[in-house]
Design a protein around this motif. Sequence first.
Motif, PDB file in Angstrom:
ATOM      1  N   GLU A   3       0.715  -1.316   0.267  1.00  0.00           N
ATOM      2  CA  GLU A   3      -0.126  -0.089  -0.066  1.00  0.00           C
ATOM      3  C   GLU A   3       0.787   1.240   0.005  1.00  0.00           C
ATOM      4  N   VAL A   4       1.942   1.128   0.673  1.00  0.00           N
ATOM      5  CA  VAL A   4       3.041   2.210   0.917  1.00  0.00           C
ATOM      6  C   VAL A   4       3.362   2.865  -0.634  1.00  0.00           C
ATOM      7  N   ARG A   5       3.852   1.534  -1.319  1.00  0.00           N
ATOM      8  CA  ARG A   5       4.317   1.783  -2.803  1.00  0.00           C
ATOM      9  C   ARG A   5       3.286   2.549  -3.545  1.00  0.00           C
ATOM     10  N   ILE A   6       1.752   1.787  -3.534  1.00  0.00           N
ATOM     11  CA  ILE A   6       0.967   2.469  -4.168  1.00  0.00           C
ATOM     12  C   ILE A   6       0.512   3.971  -4.085  1.00  0.00           C
ATOM     13  N   LEU A   7       0.480   4.110  -2.690  1.00  0.00           N
ATOM     14  CA  LEU A   7       0.454   5.655  -2.412  1.00  0.00           C
ATOM     15  C   LEU A   7       1.442   6.321  -2.927  1.00  0.00           C
ATOM     16  N   ALA A   8       2.771   5.989  -2.832  1.00  0.00           N
ATOM     17  CA  ALA A   8       3.810   6.728  -3.356  1.00  0.00           C
ATOM     18  C   ALA A   8       3.775   7.252  -4.578  1.00  0.00           C
ATOM     19  N   ALA A   9       3.589   5.900  -5.542  1.00  0.00           N
ATOM     20  CA  ALA A   9       3.378   6.072  -6.938  1.00  0.00           C
ATOM     21  C   ALA A   9       2.377   6.943  -7.360  1.00  0.00           C
ATOM     22  N   ALA A  10       1.301   6.724  -6.768  1.00  0.00           N
ATOM     23  CA  ALA A  10      -0.031   7.849  -6.958  1.00  0.00           C
ATOM     24  C   ALA A  10       0.585   9.436  -6.746  1.00  0.00           C
ATOM     25  N   ARG A  11       1.063   9.390  -5.648  1.00  0.00           N
ATOM     26  CA  ARG A  11       1.457  10.750  -5.433  1.00  0.00           C
ATOM     27  C   ARG A  11       2.644  11.335  -6.212  1.00  0.00           C
ATOM     28  N   ALA A  12       3.523  10.531  -6.676  1.00  0.00           N
ATOM     29  CA  ALA A  12       4.626  11.062  -7.674  1.00  0.00           C
ATOM     30  C   ALA A  12       3.807  11.310  -8.871  1.00  0.00           C
ATOM     31  N   GLN A  13       2.906  10.690  -9.137  1.00  0.00           N
ATOM     32  CA  GLN A  13       2.133  11.177 -10.492  1.00  0.00           C
ATOM     33  C   GLN A  13       0.933  12.021 -10.436  1.00  0.00           C
ATOM     34  N   SER A  39      -4.603  10.492   2.784  1.00  0.00           N
ATOM     35  CA  SER A  39      -5.818  11.463   2.257  1.00  0.00           C
ATOM     36  C   SER A  39      -5.395  12.118   1.205  1.00  0.00           C
ATOM     37  N   ASP A  40      -4.025  12.411   0.871  1.00  0.00           N
ATOM     38  CA  ASP A  40      -3.729  13.156  -0.309  1.00  0.00           C
ATOM     39  C   ASP A  40      -3.571  12.605  -1.673  1.00  0.00           C
ATOM     40  N   ALA A 156       2.992   0.813 -14.388  1.00  0.00           N
ATOM     41  CA  ALA A 156       3.137   0.670 -15.821  1.00  0.00           C
ATOM     42  C   ALA A 156       2.964   2.258 -16.247  1.00  0.00           C
ATOM     43  N   SER A 157       2.437   3.126 -15.583  1.00  0.00           N
ATOM     44  CA  SER A 157       2.369   4.373 -16.190  1.00  0.00           C
ATOM     45  C   SER A 157       3.552   5.267 -15.789  1.00  0.00           C
ATOM     46  N   GLU A 158       4.518   5.053 -15.145  1.00  0.00           N
ATOM     47  CA  GLU A 158       5.444   5.824 -14.622  1.00  0.00           C
ATOM     48  C   GLU A 158       6.345   6.029 -15.819  1.00  0.00           C
ATOM     49  N   GLY A 159       7.029   6.684 -15.790  1.00  0.00           N
ATOM     50  CA  GLY A 159       7.780   7.159 -17.205  1.00  0.00           C
ATOM     51  C   GLY A 159       7.062   7.583 -18.390  1.00  0.00           C
TER      52      GLY A 159
END
Length: 160
Positions: A3-13, A39-40, A156-159
């Motif tokens: 879940e931490v990776r999901i939130l971090a990836a979403a945050r980065a995007q 929440s962000d 998959a959508s990173e980059g």
Amino acid sequence: MSEVRILAAARAQGARIATAESCTGGLVAAALTEIPGASDVFERGFVTYSNAAKEAMLGVSAATLAAHGAVSEPVAREMAEGALARSLADLAVSITGIAGPGGSEFKPEGRVCFGLARKGAPTRVETVEFGALGRSAVRAAARDHALGLLEAALGASEGA
């Protein structure tokens, strides 16, 4: 999956996430919001256990429900697309299935249908046969699979 990776990836995007859950009763939303600062990124979750809730909250068509039943890829598609349309999210995952006990010859215990909708991309749907693992195990497996779908979509959508 994390879940931490999901939130971090979403945050980065700059992506926000919504969930539309039936048989899991909010387990995916709970897993994501267990992480401080979610929440962000986590926009909202819909728990639409009944067909009436699927129609009212997500705009699932009564005709789709009548033709295919709640546990079907067409309903999972409409749930994910409905969550995306009725939120401020960029990515939505949906889950509808038979956690058990029970099921039928045509829709056995452990069958779970998933949808993944993202703004600007085609909606993906899939069915997983977890088998008669017992209600709690099916719900946990469905939660974990949905989290995996989110993680893969964001990775998959990173980059890109």
